[in-house]
Scaffold this motif. Structure first.
Motif, PDB file in Angstrom:
ATOM      1  N   GLY A  66       0.793  -1.070   0.065  1.00  0.00           N
ATOM      2  CA  GLY A  66       0.144  -0.027  -0.007  1.00  0.00           C
ATOM      3  C   GLY A  66       0.965   1.400   0.031  1.00  0.00           C
ATOM      4  O   GLY A  66       1.954   1.282   0.508  1.00  0.00           O
ATOM      5  N   GLY A  67       0.262   2.163  -0.458  1.00  0.00           N
ATOM      6  CA  GLY A  67       1.038   3.621  -0.725  1.00  0.00           C
ATOM      7  C   GLY A  67       1.655   3.714  -2.074  1.00  0.00           C
ATOM      8  O   GLY A  67       2.309   2.739  -2.703  1.00  0.00           O
ATOM      9  N   SER A  68       2.151   4.855  -2.158  1.00  0.00           N
ATOM     10  CA  SER A  68       2.849   5.475  -3.315  1.00  0.00           C
ATOM     11  C   SER A  68       4.459   4.742  -3.016  1.00  0.00           C
ATOM     12  O   SER A  68       4.891   4.980  -1.896  1.00  0.00           O
ATOM     13  CB  SER A  68       2.989   6.623  -3.865  1.00  0.00           C
ATOM     14  N   ALA A  69       5.250   4.572  -3.928  1.00  0.00           N
ATOM     15  CA  ALA A  69       6.721   4.030  -4.099  1.00  0.00           C
ATOM     16  C   ALA A  69       7.613   4.896  -5.054  1.00  0.00           C
ATOM     17  O   ALA A  69       6.851   5.577  -5.896  1.00  0.00           O
ATOM     18  CB  ALA A  69       6.696   2.638  -4.319  1.00  0.00           C
ATOM     19  N   VAL A  70       8.784   5.039  -4.476  1.00  0.00           N
ATOM     20  CA  VAL A  70       9.411   5.761  -5.482  1.00  0.00           C
ATOM     21  C   VAL A  70      10.506   4.804  -6.162  1.00  0.00           C
ATOM     22  O   VAL A  70      10.578   3.772  -5.661  1.00  0.00           O
ATOM     23  CB  VAL A  70      10.626   6.825  -4.564  1.00  0.00           C
ATOM     24  N   VAL A  71      10.706   5.250  -7.618  1.00  0.00           N
ATOM     25  CA  VAL A  71      11.460   4.106  -8.384  1.00  0.00           C
ATOM     26  C   VAL A  71      12.725   4.052  -7.933  1.00  0.00           C
ATOM     27  O   VAL A  71      13.555   4.961  -7.818  1.00  0.00           O
ATOM     28  CB  VAL A  71      11.544   4.619  -9.954  1.00  0.00           C
ATOM     29  N   ARG A  72      12.881   2.856  -7.341  1.00  0.00           N
ATOM     30  CA  ARG A  72      14.445   2.319  -6.827  1.00  0.00           C
ATOM     31  C   ARG A  72      15.082   1.232  -7.516  1.00  0.00           C
ATOM     32  O   ARG A  72      14.263   0.261  -7.838  1.00  0.00           O
ATOM     33  CB  ARG A  72      14.279   2.173  -5.196  1.00  0.00           C
ATOM     34  N   PRO A  73      16.201   1.147  -7.729  1.00  0.00           N
ATOM     35  CA  PRO A  73      16.860   0.067  -8.306  1.00  0.00           C
ATOM     36  C   PRO A  73      16.369  -1.520  -7.685  1.00  0.00           C
ATOM     37  O   PRO A  73      16.482  -2.289  -8.524  1.00  0.00           O
ATOM     38  CB  PRO A  73      18.445   0.228  -8.315  1.00  0.00           C
ATOM     39  N   GLU A  74      16.197  -1.521  -6.370  1.00  0.00           N
ATOM     40  CA  GLU A  74      15.843  -2.766  -5.810  1.00  0.00           C
ATOM     41  C   GLU A  74      14.486  -3.199  -5.810  1.00  0.00           C
ATOM     42  O   GLU A  74      14.168  -4.500  -5.556  1.00  0.00           O
ATOM     43  CB  GLU A  74      16.320  -2.739  -4.346  1.00  0.00           C
ATOM     44  N   TRP A  75      13.452  -2.309  -6.306  1.00  0.00           N
ATOM     45  CA  TRP A  75      12.275  -2.558  -6.528  1.00  0.00           C
ATOM     46  C   TRP A  75      12.014  -3.558  -7.676  1.00  0.00           C
ATOM     47  O   TRP A  75      12.313  -3.251  -8.809  1.00  0.00           O
ATOM     48  CB  TRP A  75      11.157  -1.289  -6.801  1.00  0.00           C
ATOM     49  N   THR A  76      11.161  -4.567  -7.565  1.00  0.00           N
ATOM     50  CA  THR A  76      10.599  -5.709  -8.597  1.00  0.00           C
ATOM     51  C   THR A  76       9.026  -5.182  -9.017  1.00  0.00           C
ATOM     52  O   THR A  76       8.100  -5.044  -8.131  1.00  0.00           O
ATOM     53  CB  THR A  76      10.887  -6.921  -8.308  1.00  0.00           C
ATOM     54  N   VAL A  77       8.862  -5.139 -10.289  1.00  0.00           N
ATOM     55  CA  VAL A  77       7.540  -4.894 -10.837  1.00  0.00           C
ATOM     56  C   VAL A  77       6.638  -6.345 -10.430  1.00  0.00           C
ATOM     57  O   VAL A  77       7.114  -7.447 -10.839  1.00  0.00           O
ATOM     58  CB  VAL A  77       7.435  -4.600 -12.014  1.00  0.00           C
ATOM     59  N   ILE A  78       5.554  -5.919  -9.839  1.00  0.00           N
ATOM     60  CA  ILE A  78       4.643  -7.349  -9.466  1.00  0.00           C
ATOM     61  C   ILE A  78       3.630  -7.327 -10.682  1.00  0.00           C
ATOM     62  O   ILE A  78       3.373  -8.418 -11.270  1.00  0.00           O
ATOM     63  CB  ILE A  78       3.751  -7.115  -8.293  1.00  0.00           C
ATOM     64  N   SER A  79       2.890  -6.120 -11.019  1.00  0.00           N
ATOM     65  CA  SER A  79       1.904  -5.932 -12.044  1.00  0.00           C
ATOM     66  C   SER A  79       1.870  -4.652 -12.382  1.00  0.00           C
ATOM     67  O   SER A  79       2.252  -3.629 -11.840  1.00  0.00           O
ATOM     68  CB  SER A  79       0.507  -6.511 -11.339  1.00  0.00           C
ATOM     69  N   VAL A  80       1.327  -4.614 -13.706  1.00  0.00           N
ATOM     70  CA  VAL A  80       0.911  -3.259 -13.998  1.00  0.00           C
ATOM     71  C   VAL A  80      -0.535  -3.253 -14.660  1.00  0.00           C
ATOM     72  O   VAL A  80      -1.086  -4.115 -15.247  1.00  0.00           O
ATOM     73  CB  VAL A  80       1.845  -3.021 -15.593  1.00  0.00           C
ATOM     74  N   GLU A  81      -1.435  -2.227 -14.238  1.00  0.00           N
ATOM     75  CA  GLU A  81      -2.717  -1.952 -14.390  1.00  0.00           C
ATOM     76  C   GLU A  81      -2.743  -1.761 -16.104  1.00  0.00           C
ATOM     77  O   GLU A  81      -2.098  -1.004 -16.478  1.00  0.00           O
ATOM     78  CB  GLU A  81      -3.338  -1.202 -13.726  1.00  0.00           C
ATOM     79  N   GLY A  82      -3.826  -2.439 -16.498  1.00  0.00           N
ATOM     80  CA  GLY A  82      -4.145  -2.245 -17.847  1.00  0.00           C
ATOM     81  C   GLY A  82      -3.026  -3.064 -19.035  1.00  0.00           C
ATOM     82  O   GLY A  82      -3.016  -2.699 -20.200  1.00  0.00           O
ATOM     83  N   ALA A  83      -2.146  -3.880 -18.608  1.00  0.00           N
ATOM     84  CA  ALA A  83      -1.303  -4.341 -19.297  1.00  0.00           C
ATOM     85  C   ALA A  83      -1.931  -4.998 -20.579  1.00  0.00           C
ATOM     86  O   ALA A  83      -2.746  -5.698 -20.465  1.00  0.00           O
ATOM     87  CB  ALA A  83      -0.398  -5.485 -18.477  1.00  0.00           C
TER      88      ALA A  83
END
Length: 98
Positions: A66-83
């Protein structure tokens, strides 16, 4: 007015009308692109670069807890709405990261 000058004036008017029509019809078209479906599993930085190369500018990252996140090198994408959907380049793209 001679026949030649009347013909030239008529052609000039026709060209002007066509130019105006094309200008307004092209301005009404909205640039679109398809949201990639291959982003899950990639880093947020790679996903951000890929989306921006496609022309998307409104990208929001949300943490999986929950909450917004800043793009950081260690973050991994889980999903993208509307893919997989084709949307306007001004659409908001929500990317869930972990």
């Amino acid at each position: 007015m001679t026949t030649e000058s009347k013909t030239a004036a008529w052609l000039l008017g026709l060209v002007a009308v066509v130019a105006i029509f094309l200008t307004f019809s092209l301005e009404d078209s909205r640039a679109e692109s398809t949201i990639p479906g291959d982003l899950p599993g990639k880093t947020a930085v790679v996903a951000d670069n890929q989306l921006r190369k496609l022309g998307f500018a409104n990208i929001m990252y949300m943490s999986d807890i929950g909450g917004s996140a800043v793009v950081r090198p260690e973050w991994t994408v889980i999903s993208v709405e509307g893919a997989g959907q084709t949307v306007g380049l001004d659409a908001w793209i929500t990317v869930k990261v972990r």
